[in-house]
Write an enzyme that holds these catalytic residues in place. Structure first.
Site, PDB file in Angstrom:
ATOM      1  N   TYR A  35     -33.248   7.871  29.798  1.00 12.15           N
ATOM      2  CA  TYR A  35     -32.796   9.189  28.916  1.00 12.15           C
ATOM      3  C   TYR A  35     -34.021   9.157  27.674  1.00 12.15           C
ATOM      4  O   TYR A  35     -34.439  10.313  27.396  1.00 12.15           O
ATOM      5  CB  TYR A  35     -31.616   9.390  28.483  1.00 12.15           C
ATOM      6  CG  TYR A  35     -31.207  10.329  27.276  1.00 12.15           C
ATOM      7  CD1 TYR A  35     -31.010  11.596  27.887  1.00 12.15           C
ATOM      8  CD2 TYR A  35     -31.071  10.096  26.110  1.00 12.15           C
ATOM      9  CE1 TYR A  35     -31.238  12.537  26.843  1.00 12.15           C
ATOM     10  CE2 TYR A  35     -31.008  10.902  25.236  1.00 12.15           C
ATOM     11  CZ  TYR A  35     -31.017  12.287  25.503  1.00 12.15           C
ATOM     12  OH  TYR A  35     -30.809  13.250  24.400  1.00 12.15           O
ATOM     13  N   PRO A  88     -36.146  13.765  14.624  1.00 15.53           N
ATOM     14  CA  PRO A  88     -34.901  13.761  14.961  1.00 15.53           C
ATOM     15  C   PRO A  88     -34.794  13.594  16.366  1.00 15.53           C
ATOM     16  O   PRO A  88     -35.497  14.307  17.345  1.00 15.53           O
ATOM     17  CB  PRO A  88     -34.383  14.930  14.497  1.00 15.53           C
ATOM     18  CG  PRO A  88     -35.468  16.079  14.726  1.00 15.53           C
ATOM     19  CD  PRO A  88     -36.795  15.133  13.952  1.00 15.53           C
ATOM     20  N   SER A 117     -29.791  14.066  13.993  1.00 12.52           N
ATOM     21  CA  SER A 117     -29.595  15.107  14.970  1.00 12.52           C
ATOM     22  C   SER A 117     -28.216  15.609  15.078  1.00 12.52           C
ATOM     23  O   SER A 117     -27.404  14.675  14.825  1.00 12.52           O
ATOM     24  CB  SER A 117     -30.165  14.528  16.230  1.00 12.52           C
ATOM     25  OG  SER A 117     -29.747  15.492  17.365  1.00 12.52           O
ATOM     26  N   GLN A 139     -31.187  18.011  11.713  1.00 14.55           N
ATOM     27  CA  GLN A 139     -31.765  18.869  12.775  1.00 14.55           C
ATOM     28  C   GLN A 139     -30.671  19.508  13.463  1.00 14.55           C
ATOM     29  O   GLN A 139     -29.613  18.812  13.695  1.00 14.55           O
ATOM     30  CB  GLN A 139     -32.366  17.972  13.878  1.00 14.55           C
ATOM     31  CG  GLN A 139     -32.817  18.993  15.217  1.00 14.55           C
ATOM     32  CD  GLN A 139     -32.962  17.880  16.407  1.00 14.55           C
ATOM     33  OE1 GLN A 139     -32.402  17.079  16.281  1.00 14.55           O
ATOM     34  NE2 GLN A 139     -34.031  18.312  17.032  1.00 14.55           N
ATOM     35  N   TYR A 141     -28.880  21.981  16.243  1.00 18.30           N
ATOM     36  CA  TYR A 141     -29.130  22.413  17.680  1.00 18.30           C
ATOM     37  C   TYR A 141     -28.109  23.656  17.343  1.00 18.30           C
ATOM     38  O   TYR A 141     -26.706  23.434  17.617  1.00 18.30           O
ATOM     39  CB  TYR A 141     -28.614  21.669  18.757  1.00 18.30           C
ATOM     40  CG  TYR A 141     -29.979  20.724  19.242  1.00 18.30           C
ATOM     41  CD1 TYR A 141     -30.831  21.044  20.236  1.00 18.30           C
ATOM     42  CD2 TYR A 141     -29.909  19.480  18.938  1.00 18.30           C
ATOM     43  CE1 TYR A 141     -31.812  20.298  20.293  1.00 18.30           C
ATOM     44  CE2 TYR A 141     -31.034  18.447  19.095  1.00 18.30           C
ATOM     45  CZ  TYR A 141     -31.995  19.017  19.846  1.00 18.30           C
ATOM     46  OH  TYR A 141     -32.862  18.395  20.415  1.00 18.30           O
ATOM     47  N   THR A 167     -34.041  23.608  15.620  1.00 15.41           N
ATOM     48  CA  THR A 167     -34.721  23.431  16.829  1.00 15.41           C
ATOM     49  C   THR A 167     -34.573  24.688  17.764  1.00 15.41           C
ATOM     50  O   THR A 167     -33.362  24.883  18.202  1.00 15.41           O
ATOM     51  CB  THR A 167     -34.224  22.094  17.423  1.00 15.41           C
ATOM     52  OG1 THR A 167     -34.660  21.194  16.671  1.00 15.41           O
ATOM     53  CG2 THR A 167     -34.825  21.892  18.840  1.00 15.41           C
ATOM     54  N   LYS A 236     -38.317  24.157  14.355  1.00 11.00           N
ATOM     55  CA  LYS A 236     -38.957  23.224  15.250  1.00 11.00           C
ATOM     56  C   LYS A 236     -39.097  23.632  16.747  1.00 11.00           C
ATOM     57  O   LYS A 236     -38.199  24.132  17.351  1.00 11.00           O
ATOM     58  CB  LYS A 236     -38.192  22.017  15.288  1.00 11.00           C
ATOM     59  CG  LYS A 236     -38.559  20.786  15.687  1.00 11.00           C
ATOM     60  CD  LYS A 236     -37.927  19.554  15.567  1.00 11.00           C
ATOM     61  CE  LYS A 236     -38.657  18.233  16.190  1.00 11.00           C
ATOM     62  NZ  LYS A 236     -38.552  18.230  17.738  1.00 11.00           N
ATOM     63  N   HIS A 260     -41.391  18.624  22.029  1.00 10.68           N
ATOM     64  CA  HIS A 260     -40.243  18.102  22.352  1.00 10.68           C
ATOM     65  C   HIS A 260     -40.563  16.613  23.007  1.00 10.68           C
ATOM     66  O   HIS A 260     -39.868  16.055  23.875  1.00 10.68           O
ATOM     67  CB  HIS A 260     -39.506  18.525  22.995  1.00 10.68           C
ATOM     68  CG  HIS A 260     -37.992  18.640  22.459  1.00 10.68           C
ATOM     69  ND1 HIS A 260     -37.100  19.453  21.778  1.00 10.68           N
ATOM     70  CD2 HIS A 260     -36.805  17.574  22.847  1.00 10.68           C
ATOM     71  CE1 HIS A 260     -35.927  19.018  21.336  1.00 10.68           C
ATOM     72  NE2 HIS A 260     -35.815  18.020  22.168  1.00 10.68           N
ATOM     73  N   SER A 292     -45.354  14.641  18.738  1.00 11.78           N
ATOM     74  CA  SER A 292     -45.392  14.595  20.367  1.00 11.78           C
ATOM     75  C   SER A 292     -46.613  13.632  20.401  1.00 11.78           C
ATOM     76  O   SER A 292     -47.839  14.202  20.189  1.00 11.78           O
ATOM     77  CB  SER A 292     -45.434  16.018  20.801  1.00 11.78           C
ATOM     78  OG  SER A 292     -44.087  16.543  20.891  1.00 11.78           O
ATOM     79  N   GLY A 314     -40.915   9.718  17.379  1.00 13.07           N
ATOM     80  CA  GLY A 314     -39.721   9.587  17.932  1.00 13.07           C
ATOM     81  C   GLY A 314     -39.550   8.558  18.376  1.00 13.07           C
ATOM     82  O   GLY A 314     -38.686   7.722  17.924  1.00 13.07           O
TER      83      GLY A 314
END
Length: 361
Positions: A35, A88, A117, A139, A141, A167, A236, A260, A292, A314
């Site tokens: 993951y 995040p 996050s 962050q 969502y 995001t 983001k 991402h 990234s 990240g």
């Protein structure tokens, strides 16, 4: 079934950041590691994120009278010891028993910024309390439920975060085959979700989590988040100059250039490939953060020279967390700072501002 992960707490030896991946793979649950590591579909964009840095070249400079460099910088009046910050990412508890608490402490020890996050393994207030002297962003969502959005934002504001990262590139999850092969389900609670819903989040799959996420983003959502938080808002997931302009016109206080980490749209360009055009469109109206594919100090240099104000990492942070806890996180930042310092001196740049004025070949 109980989930077991690392409890290591020590500095780690690093030859290069890329080598950390296999070290972590050998000691981590297969599904959890997959993951963290995976990208979408064929993972072309994931690989291209790092490879594309090779399309940019740094001109060596001599006779510049530089015997040391200064990595310090700032954003929104927040002083940082390095332009490299933590990006995040969800569920640090997959990598270490202390999760985001240790990540926050490690980032603080490195003199940099930690970003929490929505899908963290730690309540936002606990991560903030772990390193109260260090700046933290949150962050968001966004959910389809504005009650949840406001609840979570107020929780983050109370914890003392300095900005909200909104995001917008995750209206649904990229097609990530490794999760399908391993039948990955989050084995740990997501307390920021549980605090509102009374659900502990255990056993939720990727598709279930994204099912509750807002999908119909519009520019006015930026103002909504600003009104709820009273804080600067970074947008983001920007990958085009047009979207950057729309976001700024809608009130964004910062642009976060990111694909991402190759986890969403496979076949899209490397993040570094689109950064110069986005930075040109932004034209210093607001700060630009980039992430990234960053694995080297020279990548940080190239991103700064291409228009970024800060550069975020990240997966390397998560790998450092697994291998050494808070000290392992600090080791990752220390290593990249060392590489960046060498690159700066050999390129004849003494400060971060001088990097930003550098023309790449």
């Amino acid at each position: 079934m109980a989930y077991y992960t690392s409890n290591a707490e020590h500095p780690i030896d690093i030859v290069n950041i890329a080598s950390l991946e296999n070290r972590v793979k050998a000691r981590m649950d297969r599904g959890a590691f997959g993951y963290i590591r995976e990208g979408a579909e064929d993972e072309w964009t994931l690989r291209e994120n790092t490879r594309a840095f090779n399309d940019l070249r740094i001109a060596p400079r001599v006779l510049q009278g530089i015997d040391h460099v200064d990595l310090s910088t700032s954003i929104f009046g927040i002083d940082l010891k390095t332009p490299i910050i933590e990006a995040p990412s969800a569920a640090h508890g997959l990598a270490h028993v202390k999760g985001e608490v240790d990540t926050a402490i490690g980032a603080a020890k490195a003199g940099t910024l930690f970003a929490m996050s929505t899908y963290g393994s730690t309540p936002v207030e606990e991560a903030a309390a772990a390193a109260p002297e260090a700046p933290q962003f949150f962050q968001l969502y966004m959910s389809k439920d504005d009650g949840f959005n406001e609840f979570l934002i107020k929780k983050a504001v109370k914890a003392g975060v300095k900005a909200i990262i909104m995001t917008v590139d995750s209206t649904l999850g990229g097609y990530r085959e490794e999760d399908i092969v391993s039948h990955f389900q989050f084995p740990l609670p997501m307390p920021n979700l549980a605090a509102y819903s009374a659900s502990d989040g255990v056993g939720k799959g990727i598709s279930e989590i994204y099912a509750a996420a807002k999908q119909d983003f519009v520019p006015s959502d930026i103002a909504k988040v600003k009104d709820m938080s009273g804080l600067p808002v970074f947008v983001k997931g920007i990958q085009s100059p047009e979207d950057a302009i729309v976001a700024i016109q809608a009130g964004a206080d910062g642009i976060w250039v990111s694909n991402h980490g190759g986890r969403q749209l496979d076949g899209g360009p490397a993040s570094i490939s689109v950064l110069p055009a986005i930075a040109k469109a932004v034209n210093h109206q607001v700060p630009v953060i980039f992430d990234s594919g960053v694995r080297r100090g020279q990548h940080v240099f190239k991103a700064l020279a291409s228009g970024a104000d800060l550069v975020a990492i990240g997966r390397p942070v998560i790998y450092g967390l697994n291998l050494g806890g808070a000290e392992g996180v600090k080791s990752v930042f220390d290593h990249l700072n060392m590489e960046l310092s060498i690159t700066m001196q050999l390129a004849g740049t003494k400060t971060i501002e001088e990097i930003k004025k550098t023309t790449l070949l």
